[in-house]
Design a protein around this motif. Structure first.
Motif, PDB file in Angstrom:
ATOM      1  N   CYS A 162      25.562  -1.948  33.830  1.00  0.00           N
ATOM      2  CA  CYS A 162      24.316  -2.669  34.124  1.00  0.00           C
ATOM      3  C   CYS A 162      24.583  -3.878  35.011  1.00  0.00           C
ATOM      4  O   CYS A 162      23.815  -4.166  35.936  1.00  0.00           O
ATOM      5  N   VAL A 163      25.684  -4.588  34.738  1.00  0.00           N
ATOM      6  CA  VAL A 163      26.037  -5.758  35.556  1.00  0.00           C
ATOM      7  C   VAL A 163      26.361  -5.332  36.981  1.00  0.00           C
ATOM      8  O   VAL A 163      25.945  -5.989  37.951  1.00  0.00           O
ATOM      9  N   ILE A 164      27.081  -4.220  37.134  1.00  0.00           N
ATOM     10  CA  ILE A 164      27.421  -3.731  38.475  1.00  0.00           C
ATOM     11  C   ILE A 164      26.157  -3.362  39.249  1.00  0.00           C
ATOM     12  O   ILE A 164      25.997  -3.735  40.417  1.00  0.00           O
ATOM     13  N   ALA A 165      25.254  -2.631  38.601  1.00  0.00           N
ATOM     14  CA  ALA A 165      24.008  -2.248  39.274  1.00  0.00           C
ATOM     15  C   ALA A 165      23.208  -3.485  39.676  1.00  0.00           C
ATOM     16  O   ALA A 165      22.653  -3.555  40.783  1.00  0.00           O
ATOM     17  N   SER A 166      23.150  -4.476  38.794  1.00  0.00           N
ATOM     18  CA  SER A 166      22.410  -5.687  39.106  1.00  0.00           C
ATOM     19  C   SER A 166      23.066  -6.484  40.233  1.00  0.00           C
ATOM     20  O   SER A 166      22.385  -7.033  41.093  1.00  0.00           O
ATOM     21  N   ALA A 167      24.405  -6.538  40.230  1.00  0.00           N
ATOM     22  CA  ALA A 167      25.112  -7.283  41.286  1.00  0.00           C
ATOM     23  C   ALA A 167      24.931  -6.605  42.641  1.00  0.00           C
ATOM     24  O   ALA A 167      24.713  -7.281  43.664  1.00  0.00           O
ATOM     25  N   LEU A 168      25.017  -5.283  42.677  1.00  0.00           N
ATOM     26  CA  LEU A 168      24.784  -4.569  43.934  1.00  0.00           C
ATOM     27  C   LEU A 168      23.346  -4.776  44.414  1.00  0.00           C
ATOM     28  O   LEU A 168      23.098  -4.949  45.613  1.00  0.00           O
ATOM     29  N   LEU A 236      33.794   5.330  42.969  1.00  0.00           N
ATOM     30  CA  LEU A 236      32.462   5.042  42.456  1.00  0.00           C
ATOM     31  C   LEU A 236      32.550   4.447  41.049  1.00  0.00           C
ATOM     32  O   LEU A 236      33.283   4.972  40.196  1.00  0.00           O
ATOM     33  N   PRO A 237      31.804   3.381  40.763  1.00  0.00           N
ATOM     34  CA  PRO A 237      31.838   2.805  39.415  1.00  0.00           C
ATOM     35  C   PRO A 237      31.320   3.761  38.348  1.00  0.00           C
ATOM     36  O   PRO A 237      31.759   3.692  37.194  1.00  0.00           O
ATOM     37  N   THR A 238      30.383   4.653  38.709  1.00  0.00           N
ATOM     38  CA  THR A 238      29.900   5.610  37.712  1.00  0.00           C
ATOM     39  C   THR A 238      31.012   6.555  37.264  1.00  0.00           C
ATOM     40  O   THR A 238      31.031   6.991  36.106  1.00  0.00           O
ATOM     41  N   THR A 239      31.935   6.859  38.168  1.00  0.00           N
ATOM     42  CA  THR A 239      33.071   7.708  37.798  1.00  0.00           C
ATOM     43  C   THR A 239      33.933   7.026  36.749  1.00  0.00           C
ATOM     44  O   THR A 239      34.401   7.652  35.792  1.00  0.00           O
ATOM     45  N   TRP A 240      34.164   5.715  36.915  1.00  0.00           N
ATOM     46  CA  TRP A 240      34.954   4.972  35.932  1.00  0.00           C
ATOM     47  C   TRP A 240      34.260   4.967  34.574  1.00  0.00           C
ATOM     48  O   TRP A 240      34.903   5.141  33.545  1.00  0.00           O
ATOM     49  N   VAL A 241      32.958   4.769  34.581  1.00  0.00           N
ATOM     50  CA  VAL A 241      32.213   4.736  33.319  1.00  0.00           C
ATOM     51  C   VAL A 241      32.264   6.102  32.641  1.00  0.00           C
ATOM     52  O   VAL A 241      32.517   6.199  31.430  1.00  0.00           O
ATOM     53  N   SER A 261      38.857  -1.128  32.225  1.00  0.00           N
ATOM     54  CA  SER A 261      39.345  -2.312  32.947  1.00  0.00           C
ATOM     55  C   SER A 261      38.838  -2.324  34.380  1.00  0.00           C
ATOM     56  O   SER A 261      38.444  -3.378  34.907  1.00  0.00           O
ATOM     57  N   LEU A 262      38.829  -1.160  35.030  1.00  0.00           N
ATOM     58  CA  LEU A 262      38.289  -1.085  36.387  1.00  0.00           C
ATOM     59  C   LEU A 262      36.816  -1.480  36.421  1.00  0.00           C
ATOM     60  O   LEU A 262      36.378  -2.217  37.313  1.00  0.00           O
ATOM     61  N   THR A 263      36.051  -1.001  35.458  1.00  0.00           N
ATOM     62  CA  THR A 263      34.616  -1.315  35.413  1.00  0.00           C
ATOM     63  C   THR A 263      34.379  -2.806  35.212  1.00  0.00           C
ATOM     64  O   THR A 263      33.566  -3.425  35.913  1.00  0.00           O
TER      65      THR A 263
END
Length: 564
Positions: A162-168, A236-241, A261-263
């Motif tokens: 959620c933080v990544i999506a909001s930051a992007l 892609l961050p979704t791949t890490w999640v 950790s990557l996320t």
């Protein structure tokens, strides 16, 4: 950080104050209604996913693949929803809120102002997705018999996704507001988002899922599911999640620690870059947003034609209010995407009836056609309830703080509400009748079912619009920056519940008499006296409920506005 915390305190304190005893918004009826519906939805989602995953696990050598692919599609869908929701909320919180002029007059840097509003936007955009994702991932944990590590990793991965999506979204908004005014960006994004939804619905609809009822297609379904792919780039961050959650399900600690950790680190890096970028771009974008044009579409003119002349039959004062209402509706560019989406859904609704595999069913077609036609009355009414909730219920709240002009005008509040009622009721009746007639025509129903559908919908639609108008007046919010948000308030929820109860009551009252009339006509016998009395009383009670729902809520709304 002290400045950021100070800017967040009003939001935090207002949230706690709302929970205090004696607060107007804190009453047991609201808490009970929202809590019950939330719990029912949560439990229903859990049961559905638990049963689906249990079925997947019963499929040898293929169930685990399906479960993981379903999980990856859910994560991708959540991330896309978060991106779009965060963009809209960031624009509202960072550039279009009414209190921003006060905030920018305070001795606080633009970076701290940006961070505080960005945190609020992140929470508003993400809490619901996180809350309603819990039953989905709880079902995965129970099916895979996961340990506590899975639930911890899932929670951390979801929060930072959620933080990544909001930051992007923050980056997009900062650079976009530098180029275009913020209000215009929001309008364009809303329209773009609606067209994307329309395209997605059309693609899904044109795949003709009704073909799945054909046993000959089962083999192709398995091949189709096996070929489903989701974006799985390691960048892609979704791949890490996804990899972190899947690894936690399979108890692979090294893999889920690495991906988690990557996320987390990527999310923290984006927050840092956002804070730096905001120092350079945020205030300039805010300044440009103060001169935003409010309309995207200019009014159409053709050879001096004046549509206002079509309202000359109304008294002068009522005509003035009617013209104002129509102009306000079409000047608000946020209404246009809703109209586009509604038009697409109507086309798809009618298309669904044209492809129903009626002839392939092992039931006599005449029974199935008329059953579909009768159920279609309720379905059309439910669709109209959703449309009324979006357009009619906020119609009074949309007056905003200028409602005092309405109170001071030489027009009775009763007339004011009835003007709103008829302006929405007439097009919705036309829409409902088009849906009913076209779908019944495609089903080739009997004349009796066609007439019954037309008459029932003709009385149901004014009842739904009357409920929306009256309850919209009782629960009007004239201080809301976005009156459309009143749909999700206690009053909006109450309207939907009462509206659905009314539709269900009318359908239930008509079901028995309709069945008797249909069977008597089909088998060639006449109704008995008792059956005729039952038919007349049932239809009469349904008619009375529609009249009551049409007039009584408007009367209550009028009295509430006068007292208010």
């Amino acid at each position: 950080m002290n400045d950021v915390i100070s800017l967040l305190k009003p939001r935090i304190l207002s949230s706690f104050n709302a929970l205090k005893r004696g607060n107007r918004k804190n009453n047991w009826s609201r808490i009970f209604m929202f809590g019950t519906l939330g719990i029912v939805f949560w439990i229903g989602t859990f049961i559905i996913f638990y049963r689906v995953l249990s079925y997947f696990q019963s499929v040898q050598d293929f169930g685990d693949i399906l479960a993981i692919k379903l999980l990856s599609m859910i994560i991708i869908t959540f991330f896309v929803l978060l991106l779009f929701s965060n963009i809209i909320n960031c624009l509202a919180h960072l550039y279009l809120s009414q209190d921003l002029s006060l905030l920018h007059s305070l001795p606080v840097s633009s970076k701290d102002t940006f961070l505080s509003r960005w945190i609020i936007s992140t929470f508003d955009s993400s809490w619901m997705i996180v809350a309603f994702s819990l039953p989905v991932f709880l079902s995965y944990g129970l099916i895979y018999k996961s340990t506590a590590d899975y639930y911890i990793i899932f929670f951390i991965a979801m929060i930072f996704m959620c933080v990544i999506a909001s930051a992007l979204s923050g980056f997009f908004v900062l650079f976009g507001a530098k180029i275009l005014p913020a209000g215009r960006i929001r309008t364009i994004l809303i329209i773009f988002g609606v067209f994307m939804v329309i395209i997605l619905i059309l693609v899904l609809r044109l795949t003709r899922p009704e073909q799945l009822v054909n046993p000959d297609s089962f083999a192709s379904v398995v091949l189709y599911l096996n070929s489903l792919q989701t974006p799985n780039s390691p960048f892609l961050p979704t791949t890490w999640v996804i990899d972190a959650i899947v690894a936690a399900l399979h108890k692979k600690s090294n893999t889920y620690l690495l991906n988690t950790s990557l996320t987390v680190t990527f999310a923290l890096m984006l927050i840092f870059l956002n804070s730096i970028t905001s120092q350079k771009l945020y205030f300039d974008g805010f300044s440009k947003s103060q001169t935003t044009p409010r309309r995207l579409f200019a009014p159409l003119k053709y050879k001096g034609f004046n549509w206002e002349n079509s309202l000359n039959f109304l008294p002068r004062e009522s005509k003035a209010f009617a013209v104002k209402e129509i102009r306000t509706f079409f000047r608000d560019s946020s209404q246009w995407p809703q109209l586009f989406l509604m038009a697409a859904l109507i086309v798809i609704y009618i298309y669904n009836f044209s492809v129903l595999p009626v002839n392939n069913m092992p039931i006599k077609t005449i029974y199935l056609q008329n059953i579909f036609s009768f159920l279609n009355i309720g379905l059309v009414a439910f669709v109209l309830s959703a449309i009324a909730a979006r357009f009619v219920f906020p119609a009074v709240s949309i007056e905003g703080e200028a409602f005092w002009i309405v109170m001071a005008a030489p027009v009775k509040i009763k007339n004011f509400l009835w003007i709103k009622f008829f302006l929405y009721c007439i097009p919705l009746i036309l829409l409902a009748e088009v849906l009913v007639v076209s779908s019944n025509f495609l089903l080739r129903v009997s004349s009796f079912m066609m007439i019954l559908s037309i008459i029932t919908v003709f009385f149901l639609v004014p009842a739904i619009v009357g409920l929306a108008t009256g309850l919209g007046a009782v629960y009007a919010d004239f201080k809301s920056e976005n009156p459309a948000n009143t749909v999700t308030s206690f009053g909006g929820l109450l309207f939907m519940i009462i509206s659905f109860a009314l539709i269900a009551a009318v359908i239930i009252l008509e079901a028995g008499p309709v069945y008797n009339i249909f069977m008597a006509d089909f088998q060639g016998y006449s109704l008995s006296i008792i059956q005729k009395i039952w038919v007349i009383s049932s239809f009469g009670l349904a008619f009375f409920l529609c009249l009551l729902a049409t007039f009584y809520p408007v009367h209550i709304g009028k009295n509430h506005l006068i007292v208010k």
